[in-house]
Design a protein around this motif. Structure first.
Motif, PDB file in Angstrom:
ATOM      1  N   VAL A   8      -3.868  10.472  -2.416  1.00  0.00           N
ATOM      2  CA  VAL A   8      -4.117   9.287  -3.229  1.00  0.00           C
ATOM      3  C   VAL A   8      -3.709   8.041  -2.470  1.00  0.00           C
ATOM      4  O   VAL A   8      -2.772   8.065  -1.654  1.00  0.00           O
ATOM      5  N   LEU A   9      -4.414   6.957  -2.725  1.00  0.00           N
ATOM      6  CA  LEU A   9      -4.111   5.664  -2.119  1.00  0.00           C
ATOM      7  C   LEU A   9      -4.037   4.637  -3.234  1.00  0.00           C
ATOM      8  O   LEU A   9      -4.960   4.533  -4.050  1.00  0.00           O
ATOM      9  N   ALA A  10      -2.918   3.894  -3.285  1.00  0.00           N
ATOM     10  CA  ALA A  10      -2.743   2.880  -4.317  1.00  0.00           C
ATOM     11  C   ALA A  10      -2.373   1.548  -3.680  1.00  0.00           C
ATOM     12  O   ALA A  10      -1.681   1.510  -2.654  1.00  0.00           O
ATOM     13  N   VAL A  11      -2.836   0.472  -4.289  1.00  0.00           N
ATOM     14  CA  VAL A  11      -2.534  -0.868  -3.787  1.00  0.00           C
ATOM     15  C   VAL A  11      -1.914  -1.702  -4.897  1.00  0.00           C
ATOM     16  O   VAL A  11      -2.066  -1.416  -6.075  1.00  0.00           O
ATOM     17  N   GLY A  12      -1.192  -2.750  -4.486  1.00  0.00           N
ATOM     18  CA  GLY A  12      -0.589  -3.646  -5.456  1.00  0.00           C
ATOM     19  C   GLY A  12      -0.222  -4.963  -4.821  1.00  0.00           C
ATOM     20  O   GLY A  12      -0.403  -5.160  -3.617  1.00  0.00           O
ATOM     21  N   GLU A  13       0.303  -5.863  -5.619  1.00  0.00           N
ATOM     22  CA  GLU A  13       0.748  -7.150  -5.088  1.00  0.00           C
ATOM     23  C   GLU A  13       1.931  -6.959  -4.151  1.00  0.00           C
ATOM     24  O   GLU A  13       2.160  -7.745  -3.241  1.00  0.00           O
ATOM     25  N   THR A  14       2.700  -5.889  -4.389  1.00  0.00           N
ATOM     26  CA  THR A  14       3.836  -5.526  -3.540  1.00  0.00           C
ATOM     27  C   THR A  14       3.833  -4.010  -3.353  1.00  0.00           C
ATOM     28  O   THR A  14       3.113  -3.287  -4.063  1.00  0.00           O
ATOM     29  N   ALA A  15       4.653  -3.521  -2.437  1.00  0.00           N
ATOM     30  CA  ALA A  15       4.779  -2.073  -2.255  1.00  0.00           C
ATOM     31  C   ALA A  15       5.341  -1.425  -3.514  1.00  0.00           C
ATOM     32  O   ALA A  15       4.942  -0.320  -3.892  1.00  0.00           O
ATOM     33  N   GLU A  16       6.248  -2.116  -4.190  1.00  0.00           N
ATOM     34  CA  GLU A  16       6.819  -1.587  -5.432  1.00  0.00           C
ATOM     35  C   GLU A  16       5.752  -1.468  -6.514  1.00  0.00           C
ATOM     36  O   GLU A  16       5.711  -0.497  -7.276  1.00  0.00           O
ATOM     37  N   ASP A  17       4.878  -2.460  -6.586  1.00  0.00           N
ATOM     38  CA  ASP A  17       3.780  -2.441  -7.550  1.00  0.00           C
ATOM     39  C   ASP A  17       2.870  -1.240  -7.292  1.00  0.00           C
ATOM     40  O   ASP A  17       2.482  -0.516  -8.216  1.00  0.00           O
ATOM     41  N   ALA A  18       2.521  -1.015  -6.033  1.00  0.00           N
ATOM     42  CA  ALA A  18       1.680   0.129  -5.675  1.00  0.00           C
ATOM     43  C   ALA A  18       2.385   1.444  -6.012  1.00  0.00           C
ATOM     44  O   ALA A  18       1.763   2.396  -6.499  1.00  0.00           O
ATOM     45  N   MET A  19       3.680   1.503  -5.768  1.00  0.00           N
ATOM     46  CA  MET A  19       4.478   2.690  -6.089  1.00  0.00           C
ATOM     47  C   MET A  19       4.429   2.996  -7.582  1.00  0.00           C
ATOM     48  O   MET A  19       4.250   4.157  -7.986  1.00  0.00           O
ATOM     49  N   ASN A  20       4.586   1.971  -8.409  1.00  0.00           N
ATOM     50  CA  ASN A  20       4.571   2.166  -9.856  1.00  0.00           C
ATOM     51  C   ASN A  20       3.247   2.769 -10.313  1.00  0.00           C
ATOM     52  O   ASN A  20       3.210   3.614 -11.219  1.00  0.00           O
ATOM     53  N   VAL A  62       0.849  -1.194   0.000  1.00  0.00           N
ATOM     54  CA  VAL A  62       0.000   0.000   0.000  1.00  0.00           C
ATOM     55  C   VAL A  62       0.886   1.245   0.000  1.00  0.00           C
ATOM     56  O   VAL A  62       1.850   1.325   0.768  1.00  0.00           O
ATOM     57  N   VAL A  63       0.546   2.185  -0.865  1.00  0.00           N
ATOM     58  CA  VAL A  63       1.239   3.473  -0.898  1.00  0.00           C
ATOM     59  C   VAL A  63       0.198   4.580  -0.787  1.00  0.00           C
ATOM     60  O   VAL A  63      -0.773   4.613  -1.553  1.00  0.00           O
ATOM     61  N   HIS A  64       0.407   5.468   0.170  1.00  0.00           N
ATOM     62  CA  HIS A  64      -0.454   6.648   0.317  1.00  0.00           C
ATOM     63  C   HIS A  64       0.443   7.874   0.266  1.00  0.00           C
ATOM     64  O   HIS A  64       1.461   7.941   0.966  1.00  0.00           O
ATOM     65  N   CYS A  65       0.101   8.832  -0.594  1.00  0.00           N
ATOM     66  CA  CYS A  65       0.906  10.043  -0.674  1.00  0.00           C
ATOM     67  C   CYS A  65       0.076  11.200  -1.223  1.00  0.00           C
ATOM     68  O   CYS A  65      -1.097  11.035  -1.546  1.00  0.00           O
TER      69      CYS A  65
END
Length: 211
Positions: free
Chosen positions: A157-169, A90-93
């Protein structure tokens, strides 16, 4: 403790800082594996984080590792992992262009940018919820049923992914797209594609997010 996952969180935090997408007071990153959540601390420069500063939270919401207190957005991260089983990061920024849309409660959408339509279709805005509480996520839950990126009303914004790197991308791509659309509107009147072309790219998106 998973040292590899801790280092992944550190790498994502450093890159987001380099891209000016986070700062000491805004933005947080987490990753989850084997029931443990590894998350950035509160009030720290993301570029200067060390391994021991990453907080480790167990399934009882107890901190079992890390020398620093976790971000105040911990409740949001923990709730996000409960939405879908495939979420591992999860990435929130608060990137400038995405956050401007969030503050205005204005979704990001286009009929003239194929990459946006095929990969994201739309960045929807969830109703405002108080930061630092589980309320911030309530309106976003329905969006995550068909999207990996959501704008949090009056927030970021809040993004999710299979990994933190995926969410970052996904966050990086979302901000770049939103920036391009802003400048396109400032330059003139963006040219829409035909309905047939739009439906083609929307179908690519829909095929990715059938769950």
């Amino acid at each position: 403790m998973d040292r590899e996952l801790i280092n992944q969180v550190l790498a994502v935090a450093k890159r987001l800082d380099e891209k000016n997408l986070v700062n000491a007071f805004e933005g947080n990153i987490s990753a989850k594996k084997d029931g443990l959540v590894y998350i950035t601390p509160t009030g720290k420069n993301k570029a200067l984080l060390k391994e021991d500063m990453i907080a480790v939270i167990n399934e009882d919401k107890e901190q079992i590792g890390g020398s620093c207190r976790p971000t105040s957005e911990l409740p949001m991260h923990l709730e996000t992992y409960r939405i879908r089983e495939d979420i591992g990061g999860v990435v929130h920024c608060h990137p400038t262009f995405l956050t401007a849309h969030a503050i205005c409660n204005k979704p990001v959408e286009t009929k003239g940018y194929p990459e946006m339509m095929a990969n994201f279709k739309i960045f929807e805005v969830a109703p405002y919820g108080r930061p630092g509480t589980e309320e911030i996520l309530k309106g976003a839950v329905p969006v995550f049923a068909h999207s990996d990126v959501v704008l949090l009303g009056n927030h970021g914004v809040l993004a999710v992914g299979e990994t933190a790197e995926d969410a970052m991308n996904k966050v990086e791509a979302a901000e770049a797209i939103t920036k391009a659309l802003y400048y396109a509107g400032a330059l003139g009147t963006p040219l829409d594609l035909s309905e047939e072309e739009c439906e083609y790219f929307y179908s690519i998106y829909d095929s990715k997010y059938r769950r």
